[in-house]
Design a protein around this motif. Structure first.
Motif, PDB file in Angstrom:
ATOM      1  N   GLY A 171       0.848  -1.192   0.000  1.00 19.62           N
ATOM      2  CA  GLY A 171       0.000   0.000   0.000  1.00 19.62           C
ATOM      3  C   GLY A 171       0.882   1.240   0.000  1.00 19.62           C
ATOM      4  N   LYS A 172       0.286   2.413   0.160  1.00 22.25           N
ATOM      5  CA  LYS A 172       1.090   3.637   0.098  1.00 22.25           C
ATOM      6  C   LYS A 172       0.404   4.783   0.833  1.00 22.25           C
ATOM      7  N   VAL A 173       1.211   5.780   1.175  1.00 21.46           N
ATOM      8  CA  VAL A 173       0.648   7.055   1.617  1.00 21.46           C
ATOM      9  C   VAL A 173       1.093   8.115   0.619  1.00 21.46           C
ATOM     10  N   ALA A 214      -0.958  -6.135   0.317  1.00 22.17           N
ATOM     11  CA  ALA A 214      -2.072  -7.003  -0.074  1.00 22.17           C
ATOM     12  C   ALA A 214      -1.465  -8.233  -0.732  1.00 22.17           C
ATOM     13  N   ARG A 215      -1.957  -9.417  -0.328  1.00 22.67           N
ATOM     14  CA  ARG A 215      -1.471 -10.684  -0.905  1.00 22.67           C
ATOM     15  C   ARG A 215      -2.600 -11.326  -1.685  1.00 22.67           C
ATOM     16  N   GLU A 257      -3.512  -6.309   4.428  1.00 26.98           N
ATOM     17  CA  GLU A 257      -3.263  -5.561   5.674  1.00 26.98           C
ATOM     18  C   GLU A 257      -3.682  -4.107   5.487  1.00 26.98           C
ATOM     19  N   ILE A 258      -4.335  -3.830   4.341  1.00 27.95           N
ATOM     20  CA  ILE A 258      -4.660  -2.445   3.990  1.00 27.95           C
ATOM     21  C   ILE A 258      -6.172  -2.300   3.922  1.00 27.95           C
ATOM     22  N   GLY A 264      -7.537   5.261   1.667  1.00 25.80           N
ATOM     23  CA  GLY A 264      -6.466   6.175   1.274  1.00 25.80           C
ATOM     24  C   GLY A 264      -5.093   5.541   1.305  1.00 25.80           C
ATOM     25  N   LEU A 265      -5.027   4.232   1.569  1.00 18.91           N
ATOM     26  CA  LEU A 265      -3.717   3.563   1.630  1.00 18.91           C
ATOM     27  C   LEU A 265      -3.458   2.695   0.396  1.00 18.91           C
TER      28      LEU A 265
END
Ligand code: MEV
Length: 327
Positions: free
Chosen positions: A8-10, A33-34, A110-111, A116-117
């Protein structure tokens, strides 16, 4: 059977304005993410998802996205998750020249979804990579990024930049301006994320900004101002000047508020972080609800967010330099 994952990202800076060709700097974080993919004998897709802000669901339908999943969770959430999976599978089928390939697919993330992630970009990139690999097509990172962008564009009806998908595919800190996507050197960034437990509708929020920009000069000027701010942010990033980065994040949040994409809970988390001494804080991603990102080397912001009513989860995130990969 193949499992692939993507981060994921910010957004350090530049969401929304990036849709109009301004630069943006998203950073991949160590939450992934898997996606596990196994070829079926027929052309059906069976999707089982966990931890996407859902209790978990399983849907099975024939061939393409036109199926009508019969499940016991809100249809909008199922559509949000399966829309990206369908588009990812379509890209993998095309890459491997296997238009009728069916799969059993499991998503573990996990997101949180729509927060927003970058969950959709991570699921899309990992899904394309895993499904293509299962069909014997070994895609390069650039190909995954390109195909993930096409998939997002299709799902979001033309309202998407390359920023989310490029960042998830390559990992690290990146700079995206139109079609120009590249990796950036970045210092250690002490990210703290606060999550209000909610989600925004990216398509609707992007459409809202477009309407505002078409109706008011101030909104078009605000989008251009975000672009100027990102250019200053790049210099601060290159210099490793965390204090300047924090100040620019605060300005960026103000400009996003002016574009109407913040919310009461996002503002409350941003102010709690600033009051706790964070160097800066802003919403991340499309907004409307979901997550804020703050810069703080101390424990203070995390503690303040943990006790803030309306903040459901807070965690420290590290820059993840690894993009999409087979597990
Ligand atoms: C959403 O994660 C980021 C936006 O800038 C949309 C996009 O870039 O496609 C709001």
């Amino acid at each position: 059977m193949v499992t692939a994952s993507a981060p994921g990202k910010v957004y350090l800076f530049g969401e929304h304005a990036v849709v109009y060709g301004e630069p943006a700097v998203p950073c991949a974080i160590d939450r992934r993410a898997r996606v596990t993919v196994e070829r079926r004998a027929d052309d059906h897709l069976r999707v089982h998802a966990e931890d996407l802000s859902l209790d978990g669901f399983t849907v099975e339908y024939g061939g393409t996205a036109s199926g009508d999943p019969d499940v016991d969770v809100p249809q909008s959430l199922v559509e949000a998750a399966t829309g990206y999976v369908d588009a990812a599978v379509e890209q993998a089928r095309e890459a491997a020249d296997a238009p009728d390939a069916g799969f059993d697919i499991t998503i573990e993330s996990e997101i949180p979804l729509g927060a927003g992630l970058g969950s959709s970009a991570a699921v899309t990139a990992a899904g394309i990579y895993a499904a293509a690999e299962e069909l014997g097509a070994d895609l390069s990172t650039d190909e995954v990024a390109e195909r993930a962008y096409s998939a997002e564009l299709a799902v979001q009806e033309g309202n998407a930049s390359r920023a989310d998908t490029f960042c998830s595919a390559t990992g690290g800190a990146v700079r995206v301006e139109g079609d120009d996507c590249r990796s950036l050197d970045a210092p250690d960034l002490p990210f703290v994320v606060g999550f209000d437990g909610g989600a925004g509708d990216t398509g609707a929020l992007v459409a809202g900004v477009r309407e505002l920009k078409n109706s008011y000069d101030f909104a078009a000027d605000t989008v251009a101002a975000v672009g100027d701010l990102v250019r200053s942010g790049e210099a601060a990033l290159a210099a490793g000047d965390l204090a300047e980065l924090g100040e620019l994040m605060n300005f960026n949040h103000g400009l996003l508020s002016a574009l109407g994409v913040s919310s009461r809970s996002l503002d409350a988390m941003v102010w709690a972080a600033r009051d706790a001494g964070a160097l800066g804080a802003k919403l991340t991603g499309a907004g409307g609800g979901g997550c804020v990102v703050a810069l703080d080397e101390t424990e203070e912001t995390e503690t303040a967010l943990r006790y803030l009513p309306g903040c459901e989860e807070t965690f420290r995130a590290e820059l993840d330099t690894e993009g999409v990969r087979v597990e």
